[in-house]
Enzyme design. Sequence first.
Site, PDB file in Angstrom:
ATOM      1  N   GLU A 180      34.050  34.081  42.365  1.00 43.02           N
ATOM      2  CA  GLU A 180      34.880  34.078  41.386  1.00 43.02           C
ATOM      3  C   GLU A 180      35.324  32.715  40.618  1.00 43.02           C
ATOM      4  OE1 GLU A 180      38.416  36.526  41.534  1.00 43.02           O
ATOM      5  OE2 GLU A 180      38.869  36.503  39.483  1.00 43.02           O
ATOM      6  N   LYS A 222      31.622  37.135  39.784  1.00 43.89           N
ATOM      7  CA  LYS A 222      32.788  37.783  39.087  1.00 43.89           C
ATOM      8  C   LYS A 222      33.474  36.658  38.072  1.00 43.89           C
ATOM      9  CE  LYS A 222      37.298  39.630  39.721  1.00 43.89           C
ATOM     10  NZ  LYS A 222      38.081  40.677  40.671  1.00 43.89           N
TER      11      LYS A 222
HETATM   12  P1  13P Z   1      42.482  41.071  36.929  1.00 43.23           P
HETATM   13  O1  13P Z   1      41.297  41.997  36.231  1.00 43.23           O
HETATM   14  O2  13P Z   1      43.589  41.463  36.586  1.00 43.23           O
HETATM   15  O3  13P Z   1      42.207  39.678  36.328  1.00 43.23           O
HETATM   16  O4  13P Z   1      42.024  40.639  38.337  1.00 43.23           O
HETATM   17  C1  13P Z   1      41.090  40.606  38.764  1.00 43.23           C
HETATM   18  C2  13P Z   1      40.962  39.370  40.100  1.00 43.23           C
HETATM   19  O5  13P Z   1      40.460  39.887  41.010  1.00 43.23           O
HETATM   20  C3  13P Z   1      41.273  38.237  39.816  1.00 43.23           C
HETATM   21  O6  13P Z   1      41.036  37.499  40.952  1.00 43.23           O
END
Ligand code: 13P
Length: 341
Positions: A180, A222
């Site tokens: 991510e 992500k």
């Molecule tokens: P949000 O969808 O609230 O951005 O959270 C996703 C997430 O796992 C952030 O690391």
Amino acid sequence: MTLNEIAKKMCAKGKGILAADESTGTIAKRFKSINVENLEKNRLIFRQTLFNAGSMKDCIGGVILFDETIKQKTTLGPTIPELISKHGAIPGIKVDMGTTQLAGRPQETITQGLDGLRERLKEYYDLGARFAKWRAVVEISHPDQYVGTTPTIGGIKANTHALGRYAALCQEAGIVPIVEPEVLMGGYHNIDRCQEVTEITLNSLFTELYEQGVKLEGIILKPNMIVAGKKCAQQPSREEIAERTLKVLKNTVPAAVPGIAFLSGGQNNEEATRNLDMMNKIGGFPWKLTYSYGRALQQSALFAWKGQESNYKLAQEAFSHRAKMNSLASTGEWSQDLDES
Ligand code: 13P
């Protein structure tokens, strides 16, 4: 299951990921908004309420947990990972240790948590985790700022290098890494700048993953969507967001990656759903495009719950509605009418 089979199961048709891995500090902010005390018991009750909701079986392929939660027993008997598995979803774990100031680049952050990660992954595997998450944060400075403009190439490289090391360690442990690299949507920057920074970041990420021997068929990406900063006066349409996001992803993400599961990042419920839906309506890409939402899946349930046992069912209904809407968006079948009905 192989890494590829786990990743595919997490992003199976109509399914996405529930990000319920808020650290104790982050969930404190969520609970404060509904005047609920941030106690371990309350955190357990809210989360087990969601994990027992009717939509879990059809809409959720994986749940990202926090260290405390993966070790908890529900008030009904089974452990949290057992409860999630019972509904056909895969338990996962956030393994990064949050961000700190990057030395030499004090306007940027670096995500911590590599030291001892091999040992922690083994422990989490034994607790039932089959995927993990590590979040790197890329912040775009104010468009008028010249000195100290962020991000820098150095900052991006340090963060994507850490993501590569984390991903390789996960795969060694039999765990699918969610990688991510979040380009934050706060701020005044326009959509062009978000596009530029996200493209640079994803290119750097896939170079690192390649150089560190990460098998792309055993990861989930992500990313953020390509949007304008929240405070930017010119806000793009859903078509523009969808087209630009697909363009960047096609330019940077190899077809071997089985699934891309977006973060919601501060988009409201409807934006997060309709933008994902728009991309799936356009189609024509090799990966599954789905959700890995935290706030956009939980917010309405949190407000329905308000910390009251008597609101348990209302919270489950609110969560199930958002999960169902996002499930429809993951196949391009969502509509405003369905959402409001
Ligand atoms: P949000 O969808 O609230 O951005 O959270 C996703 C997430 O796992 C952030 O690391």
